[in-house]
Design a protein around this motif. Structure first.
Motif, PDB file in Angstrom:
ATOM      1  N   ARG A 319       0.822  -1.224   0.000  1.00  0.00           N
ATOM      2  CA  ARG A 319       0.000   0.000   0.000  1.00  0.00           C
ATOM      3  C   ARG A 319       0.847   1.260   0.000  1.00  0.00           C
ATOM      4  NH1 ARG A 319      -3.614  -2.700   3.734  1.00  0.00           N
ATOM      5  NH2 ARG A 319      -2.584  -1.655   5.479  1.00  0.00           N
ATOM      6  N   GLN A 320       2.031   1.192   0.585  1.00  0.00           N
ATOM      7  CA  GLN A 320       2.863   2.397   0.645  1.00  0.00           C
ATOM      8  C   GLN A 320       3.363   2.828  -0.731  1.00  0.00           C
ATOM      9  OE1 GLN A 320       2.667   3.903   3.556  1.00  0.00           O
ATOM     10  NE2 GLN A 320       1.493   2.051   4.060  1.00  0.00           N
ATOM     11  N   LYS A 321       3.365   1.918  -1.679  1.00  0.00           N
ATOM     12  CA  LYS A 321       3.856   2.259  -3.017  1.00  0.00           C
ATOM     13  C   LYS A 321       2.927   3.221  -3.745  1.00  0.00           C
ATOM     14  CE  LYS A 321       6.660  -1.863  -3.784  1.00  0.00           C
ATOM     15  NZ  LYS A 321       7.074  -2.894  -4.748  1.00  0.00           N
ATOM     16  N   VAL A 322       1.683   3.320  -3.301  1.00  0.00           N
ATOM     17  CA  VAL A 322       0.740   4.219  -3.960  1.00  0.00           C
ATOM     18  C   VAL A 322       1.135   5.680  -3.772  1.00  0.00           C
ATOM     19  CG1 VAL A 322      -0.873   4.544  -2.036  1.00  0.00           C
ATOM     20  CG2 VAL A 322      -1.727   4.556  -4.381  1.00  0.00           C
ATOM     21  N   PHE A 323       1.967   5.953  -2.765  1.00  0.00           N
ATOM     22  CA  PHE A 323       2.371   7.340  -2.492  1.00  0.00           C
ATOM     23  C   PHE A 323       3.639   7.743  -3.263  1.00  0.00           C
ATOM     24  CE2 PHE A 323       0.141   5.795   1.312  1.00  0.00           C
ATOM     25  CZ  PHE A 323      -0.903   6.694   1.339  1.00  0.00           C
ATOM     26  N   GLU A 324       4.298   6.782  -3.911  1.00  0.00           N
ATOM     27  CA  GLU A 324       5.539   7.082  -4.601  1.00  0.00           C
ATOM     28  C   GLU A 324       5.377   8.092  -5.738  1.00  0.00           C
ATOM     29  OE1 GLU A 324       7.354   3.390  -5.667  1.00  0.00           O
ATOM     30  OE2 GLU A 324       7.743   2.818  -3.575  1.00  0.00           O
ATOM     31  N   PRO A 325       4.292   8.039  -6.537  1.00  0.00           N
ATOM     32  CA  PRO A 325       4.158   9.045  -7.610  1.00  0.00           C
ATOM     33  C   PRO A 325       4.178  10.486  -7.082  1.00  0.00           C
ATOM     34  CG  PRO A 325       2.649   7.237  -7.989  1.00  0.00           C
ATOM     35  CD  PRO A 325       3.236   7.015  -6.633  1.00  0.00           C
ATOM     36  N   TYR A 326       3.494  10.716  -5.974  1.00  0.00           N
ATOM     37  CA  TYR A 326       3.484  12.064  -5.404  1.00  0.00           C
ATOM     38  C   TYR A 326       4.873  12.449  -4.899  1.00  0.00           C
ATOM     39  CZ  TYR A 326       2.430  15.978  -2.286  1.00  0.00           C
ATOM     40  OH  TYR A 326       2.441  17.199  -1.657  1.00  0.00           O
ATOM     41  N   LEU A 327       5.529  11.516  -4.216  1.00  0.00           N
ATOM     42  CA  LEU A 327       6.820  11.805  -3.611  1.00  0.00           C
ATOM     43  C   LEU A 327       7.915  12.006  -4.660  1.00  0.00           C
ATOM     44  CD1 LEU A 327       6.649   9.270  -0.655  1.00  0.00           C
ATOM     45  CD2 LEU A 327       6.332  11.741  -0.545  1.00  0.00           C
ATOM     46  N   LYS A 328       7.707  11.496  -5.873  1.00  0.00           N
ATOM     47  CA  LYS A 328       8.689  11.668  -6.945  1.00  0.00           C
ATOM     48  C   LYS A 328       8.508  12.984  -7.698  1.00  0.00           C
ATOM     49  CE  LYS A 328       9.476   6.718  -7.736  1.00  0.00           C
ATOM     50  NZ  LYS A 328       9.293   5.582  -8.680  1.00  0.00           N
ATOM     51  N   LEU A 329       7.406  13.688  -7.433  1.00  0.00           N
ATOM     52  CA  LEU A 329       7.169  14.972  -8.106  1.00  0.00           C
ATOM     53  C   LEU A 329       8.154  16.019  -7.595  1.00  0.00           C
ATOM     54  CD1 LEU A 329       3.257  15.148  -7.925  1.00  0.00           C
ATOM     55  CD2 LEU A 329       4.640  14.722  -9.980  1.00  0.00           C
ATOM     56  N   SER A 331       9.440  19.313  -5.867  1.00  0.00           N
ATOM     57  CA  SER A 331       8.919  19.944  -4.654  1.00  0.00           C
ATOM     58  C   SER A 331       7.904  21.041  -4.936  1.00  0.00           C
ATOM     59  CB  SER A 331      10.072  20.481  -3.810  1.00  0.00           C
ATOM     60  OG  SER A 331       9.597  21.077  -2.635  1.00  0.00           O
ATOM     61  N   PRO A 332       8.140  21.929  -5.934  1.00  0.00           N
ATOM     62  CA  PRO A 332       7.149  22.989  -6.207  1.00  0.00           C
ATOM     63  C   PRO A 332       5.771  22.440  -6.588  1.00  0.00           C
ATOM     64  CG  PRO A 332       9.239  23.527  -7.232  1.00  0.00           C
ATOM     65  CD  PRO A 332       9.354  22.105  -6.758  1.00  0.00           C
ATOM     66  N   ILE A 333       5.761  21.328  -7.350  1.00  0.00           N
ATOM     67  CA  ILE A 333       4.476  20.741  -7.757  1.00  0.00           C
ATOM     68  C   ILE A 333       3.789  20.094  -6.557  1.00  0.00           C
ATOM     69  CG2 ILE A 333       3.381  19.014  -9.230  1.00  0.00           C
ATOM     70  CD1 ILE A 333       5.506  19.521 -11.306  1.00  0.00           C
ATOM     71  N   GLN A 334       4.577  19.429  -5.677  1.00  0.00           N
ATOM     72  CA  GLN A 334       4.007  18.874  -4.451  1.00  0.00           C
ATOM     73  C   GLN A 334       3.321  19.964  -3.632  1.00  0.00           C
ATOM     74  OE1 GLN A 334       6.532  16.434  -1.990  1.00  0.00           O
ATOM     75  NE2 GLN A 334       7.527  15.435  -3.737  1.00  0.00           N
ATOM     76  N   THR A 339      -1.502  22.903  -1.707  1.00  0.00           N
ATOM     77  CA  THR A 339      -2.245  24.157  -1.554  1.00  0.00           C
ATOM     78  C   THR A 339      -3.648  24.029  -2.131  1.00  0.00           C
ATOM     79  OG1 THR A 339      -0.198  25.442  -1.671  1.00  0.00           O
ATOM     80  CG2 THR A 339      -2.260  26.614  -2.115  1.00  0.00           C
ATOM     81  N   ILE A 340      -3.758  23.378  -3.288  1.00  0.00           N
ATOM     82  CA  ILE A 340      -5.055  23.275  -3.970  1.00  0.00           C
ATOM     83  C   ILE A 340      -5.999  22.305  -3.252  1.00  0.00           C
ATOM     84  CG2 ILE A 340      -6.192  22.530  -6.094  1.00  0.00           C
ATOM     85  CD1 ILE A 340      -3.692  23.478  -7.601  1.00  0.00           C
ATOM     86  N   PHE A 341      -5.501  21.126  -2.938  1.00  0.00           N
ATOM     87  CA  PHE A 341      -6.393  20.064  -2.450  1.00  0.00           C
ATOM     88  C   PHE A 341      -6.417  19.909  -0.928  1.00  0.00           C
ATOM     89  CE2 PHE A 341      -5.472  18.709  -6.824  1.00  0.00           C
ATOM     90  CZ  PHE A 341      -6.754  18.511  -7.296  1.00  0.00           C
ATOM     91  N   HIS A 342      -5.322  20.259  -0.269  1.00  0.00           N
ATOM     92  CA  HIS A 342      -5.220  19.990   1.164  1.00  0.00           C
ATOM     93  C   HIS A 342      -5.460  21.223   2.020  1.00  0.00           C
ATOM     94  CE1 HIS A 342      -3.203  19.149   5.042  1.00  0.00           C
ATOM     95  NE2 HIS A 342      -3.603  17.906   4.834  1.00  0.00           N
ATOM     96  N   ASP A 343      -4.998  22.368   1.545  1.00  0.00           N
ATOM     97  CA  ASP A 343      -5.055  23.584   2.357  1.00  0.00           C
ATOM     98  C   ASP A 343      -6.212  24.505   1.988  1.00  0.00           C
ATOM     99  OD1 ASP A 343      -2.763  22.596   3.488  1.00  0.00           O
ATOM    100  OD2 ASP A 343      -1.409  23.872   2.346  1.00  0.00           O
TER     101      ASP A 343
END
Length: 571
Positions: A319-329, A331-334, A339-343
């Motif tokens: 299940r932890q592998k599902v987060f790899e696409p985000y973590l590979k982005l 830093s500015p895109i992360q 900002t858009i979806f979480h904050d």
């Protein structure tokens, strides 16, 4: 006292309260150990071990020669005192240094017989609710500690303990060895063979690990005996898969169908038998299975614990592998996505809540991300515990323990680090305690062949991406066992000896009365908010039977354990 031995050197006195201790003392040093301890895979005497230790250049060099299931204590030499246990913590070791005497035992309850000061630890109770057990080095008593797997504790002066991890293996990341699959089976066969003999049987849940151990036992003795526990509750009974393995290896198989009435009658005995509060509800199933094997004349059970933690079989690893696409982005895109979806207000809109949760979990990072669904993280410490109880509690201690162990892994690969984490928190602190203590209660020995050092060492030679390619749990292990295990066994999903406690609370009045009466008594301790108990009972009755049933189990077990502690403390 019976089973108590005393060793004394010029710096310290050692009192060990345990059965089966081997010891040797000479003029300036002494050694004692409990369990099955091997030096370079050979049996040896306490005298030989002490000489090897005194001649070794350092603790780590000495320790690399050791294997087996043991705790070991040495007085003199490099330190006033040196204590350590086996690499997986199969043999527990509780200790306390008071008034110049080091007290040691595999059993915390036996230490209570000694003339030592003991007081309950509020921190340990908090950690219990967090982990459903009390992980080492903390114990339920402020003055007592317990060894972490392979982490030596040494005293260079009478008042201060230091520690050092003596086993943190190198995890291979690449390999060209084409023999790994055959070597895996060979190591497992060797490990099981080490523990076969007269009156030996095996736990059999029907999963990969227990099926492999049962199959290897069947190669050594005909017919092999296997034991399972079944339940009539829908979704909990795994006995059909156990029967597949039993027929595949032609074992002499016994199934005990556990009734809620039996669980209710044994509830108090099981809860109070543990050295400390222990909240893994599958302990009940382990006890009845072990009791059944004992009733059929067996003296030892082989357990399959460890395979998932050696060869990546737990779903959380994938299940932890599902987060790899985000973590590979970049830093500015992360930050932009956060900002858009979480904050923003989108975090509370049903269509985008999952995106906000995903980003939140990804940014949490490992190993704390694994605790997303933890009761305390879900409900909040203030919602669970009274403000009075939370005074002086270190709310971050559980997280610090997790991070410390995770970062002690030499590998930077997340899967390797999660496996290394689970060797301690899932195995040594939880599953091994459960099986070991319940077999002890049933008066039957238990061995864990999949945790033999040579097999643990071998597992580190298999790269993480071969163990778990993509989301294929236990892929390497399954490939290794093709042709040995039944195809249905290789294809099934992991389950194990779960207990339908939440379901039974609805159906069985005896169990319900026991739980509700115990919860009312627990209220008086003012550990948790009274409103929480009422909310949990209501939520269990109306929704989420399993989730809140587990929390009820935790609280009931804690109260029952505290009741017996009060009795034995004042006896």
């Amino acid at each position: 006292m019976e089973n108590t031995i005393t060793l004394t050197t010029k710096h310290l006195k050692l009192v060990a309260d345990d059965s089966g201790i081997l010891l040797h003392q000479q003029q300036d040093a002494a050694l004692a150990y409990k369990g099955a301890l091997y030096y370079d895979n050979q049996s040896c005497s306490a005298e030989f071990l002490l000489q090897q230790y005194l001649q070794s250049p350092c603790d780590a060099d000495f320790y690399q020669h050791l294997s087996g299931r043991f705790w070991l204590a040495i007085l003199g030499g490099r330190h006033h005192a040196f204590i350590v246990n086996d690499i997986m913590g199969i043999e527990p070791c509780y200790y306390t240094l008071q008034q110049g005497t080091l007290y040691i035992s595999s059993h915390l309850k036996q230490l209570k017989r000694q003339p030592i000061a003991l007081s309950l630890s509020k921190q340990a109770i908090y950690n219990y609710i967090y982990f459903h057990c009390i992980p080492a080095p903390t114990t339920i008593y402020q003055q007592v500690s317990k060894l972490e797997p392979a982490k030596a504790v040494y005293f260079d002066n009478p008042n201060k303990a230091n520690s050092a991890l003596l086993y943190s293996p190198d995890f291979v990341q690449q390999t060209g060895d084409q023999r790994l699959h055959s070597q895996c089976i060979e190591h497992i066969e060797q490990a099981v063979k080490q523990h076969t003999g007269d009156k030996v049987a095996a736990f059999l849940s029907g999963g990969l690990d227990s099926s492999t151990v049962a199959g290897m036992l069947a190669k050594q003795q005909t017919p092999a005996a296997t034991f399972s526990v079944g339940f009539e509750a829908k979704g909990y009974d795994e006995t059909p898969y156990a029967m597949i393995t039993a027929k595949h290896f032609n074992t002499k198989h016994k199934v005990l169908y556990l009734k809620p009435e039996q669980a209710a009658e044994a509830f108090v005995k099981v809860a109070q038998y543990f050295d400390e509060p222990f909240g893994n509800s599958s302990a009940m199933a382990a006890y009845f299975c072990a009791q059944d094997a004992k009733a059929h004349g067996f003296e030892t059970l082989l357990a399959g614990d460890g395979g998932d933690e050696l060869f990546a079989g737990n779903s959380r690893y994938a299940r932890q592998k599902v987060f790899e696409p985000y973590l590979k982005l970049p830093s500015p895109i992360q930050k932009l996505l956060k900002t858009i979806f979480h904050d923003s207000f989108l975090a509370n809109i049903p269509g985008t809540q999952k995106a906000a949760s995903y980003i939140s979990q990804a940014r949490t990072g490992l190993p704390l991300r694994l605790q997303t669904h933890n009761f305390i993280n879900q409900l909040g410490a203030e919602a669970i515990f009274t403000s009075e109880f939370l005074t002086d509690i270190d709310l971050k201690q559980p997280e610090q323990q997790l991070v410390q162990r995770y970062t002690e892994c030499k590998s930077q690969h997340p899967t390797d680090a999660m496996l290394f984490l689970d060797w301690k928190f899932t195995l040594a602190d939880n599953d091994l305690v459960k099986v070991r203590k319940m077999c002890e209660l049933a008066n039957i020995n238990v061995e864990f062949p999949l945790l033999e050092k040579h097999l643990v060492d071998f597992s580190c030679l298999v790269p993480a991406d071969i163990k778990l390619p993509g989301n294929k749990l236990r892929d390497f292990y399954k490939q290794s066992c093709k042709g040995f295990l039944a195809d249905e066994t290789l294809a099934k999903e992991k389950q194990g000896f779960g207990l339908p406690f939440g379901v039974w609370l609805h159906e069985n009045e005896q169990l319900k009365t026991l739980a509700l009466t115990t919860l009312q008594a627990f209220k008086q301790r003012n550990i948790v908010n009274h409103s929480l108990i009422e909310q949990v009972i209501a939520a269990h009755q109306q929704q989420h039977t399993n989730y809140y049933g587990e929390l009820i189990w935790l609280l009931v077990v804690l109260e029952l354990w505290l009741q017996q502690d009060e009795v034995t403390t004042h006896a």
